[in-house]
Design an enzyme around this catalytic site. Structure first.
Site, PDB file in Angstrom:
ATOM      1  N   LYS A  58       0.860   4.089  -3.146  1.00 17.90           N
ATOM      2  CA  LYS A  58       0.517   5.489  -2.883  1.00 17.90           C
ATOM      3  C   LYS A  58       1.740   6.407  -3.037  1.00 17.90           C
ATOM      4  O   LYS A  58       1.626   7.534  -3.515  1.00 17.90           O
ATOM      5  CB  LYS A  58      -0.085   5.635  -1.480  1.00 17.90           C
ATOM      6  CG  LYS A  58      -1.472   5.018  -1.335  1.00 17.90           C
ATOM      7  CD  LYS A  58      -2.485   5.718  -2.220  1.00 17.90           C
ATOM      8  CE  LYS A  58      -3.903   5.290  -1.938  1.00 17.90           C
ATOM      9  NZ  LYS A  58      -4.898   6.035  -2.756  1.00 17.90           N
TER      10      LYS A  58
ATOM     11  N   TYR B  47       0.837  -1.206   0.000  1.00 13.60           N
ATOM     12  CA  TYR B  47       0.000   0.000   0.000  1.00 13.60           C
ATOM     13  C   TYR B  47       0.871   1.256   0.000  1.00 13.60           C
ATOM     14  O   TYR B  47       0.645   2.186  -0.784  1.00 13.60           O
ATOM     15  CB  TYR B  47      -0.914  -0.005   1.230  1.00 13.60           C
ATOM     16  CG  TYR B  47      -1.865   1.162   1.297  1.00 13.60           C
ATOM     17  CD1 TYR B  47      -2.983   1.206   0.472  1.00 13.60           C
ATOM     18  CD2 TYR B  47      -1.651   2.214   2.185  1.00 13.60           C
ATOM     19  CE1 TYR B  47      -3.866   2.278   0.527  1.00 13.60           C
ATOM     20  CE2 TYR B  47      -2.525   3.281   2.249  1.00 13.60           C
ATOM     21  CZ  TYR B  47      -3.633   3.304   1.420  1.00 13.60           C
ATOM     22  OH  TYR B  47      -4.509   4.374   1.468  1.00 13.60           O
TER      23      TYR B  47
END
Length: 267
Positions: A146, A142
């Site tokens: 991002k 993650y």
């Protein structure tokens, strides 16, 4: 004329809060959902869009422009969470996360740019994450997806500035939304080398989301950015300590910062 806003992932969580806030402020708001027919309580129109499907993206953008004649603001909000030891996350789930959190937003940007160039104006806001500024244990995939979107934004901003188009990042911390419910969790395996540490971290992450800030904070921040004639490259929205963690990463030696994170996550 009211500005036209498109918000990907606008049916719940942060996207929904942003859409409702801007709708009340007089903007023409369109949200997207993979299954808009299932949403009956939206205050603004929802359009079908799957960020992993280029044809779906093109169709949704065409629909917004045909209905409103323009597209002033794109808020790339759609995204999914993922947790687990990197060793144990199936590669298909890693690819799916990057398809949703990075490649999808890039395709949406590519679809709106011709219209914004035609208008000689436009604003693109990519919703990233404070987690994208650091490699967090059991959230590495993650963080990477991002963080990559943050860097794409920096480059894109310089490429499209000559066309009158503004691009910026907004990195939220933990907000009280349903993101944990839609997150992919690598299963907690009995006998795994990571069983204790991952289990502890997983419980901590879920607690942070449930006790997170009100999503309206993000909506207010987005509204202020839209109003600004020359937005900054990066914005962070969230609890003070979460934002301060980015400052600490800049000023502390790497190993000190790593030790601080490991202590926080009880590793």
């Amino acid at each position: 004329m009211s500005k036209v806003v498109l918000i990907t992932g606008g049916s719940s969580g942060i996207g929904k809060s942003i859409g409702e806030f801007l709708h009340k402020k007089g903007f023409v708001v369109y949200g997207t959902s993979r299954h808009p027919e299932k949403i009956t309580s939206s205050q603004f129109p929802l359009i079908a869009l799957e960020v992993r499907d280029v044809q779906s993206i093109q169709k949704a953008i065409t629909e917004v422009i045909s209905k409103s004649g323009k597209l002033d603001i794109l808020i790339n909000n759609a995204g999914v969470g993922i947790t687990g030891p990197i060793e144990e996350i199936p590669i298909e789930e890693i690819k799916n996360n990057f398809e949703t959190n990075l490649f999808g937003p890039i395709e949406v940007i590519k679809a709106v740019l011709p219209q914004m160039r035609l208008q000689k104006s436009g604003t693109i806001i990519n919703i990233t994450s404070i987690a994208g500024y650091m490699g967090l244990p059991y959230r590495g995939i993650y963080s990477a997806s991002k963080g990559a979107l943050e860097l794409i934004t920096e480059a894109l901003r310089m490429e499209v500035k000559p066309f009158g188009i503004q691009v910026t990042n907004v990195a939220p911390g933990d907000f009280a939304t349903n993101i944990a419910a839609g997150r992919y969790h690598a299963p907690l395996l009995n006998g795994s080398a990571y069983e204790r540490a991952y289990g502890t971290t997983l419980s901590m992450m879920d607690a942070h989301v449930h006790s997170g800030s009100n999503p309206e904070e993000m909506a207010e921040a987005i509204y202020k950015i839209i109003q600004h004639p020359n937005p900054k490259i990066h914005y962070k929205v969230g609890a003070f300590l979460q934002k301060f963690s980015i400052v600490l990463k800049r000023i502390l030696p790497d190993k000190w910062y790593e030790k601080m994170l490991m202590k926080h996550y009880q590793l």
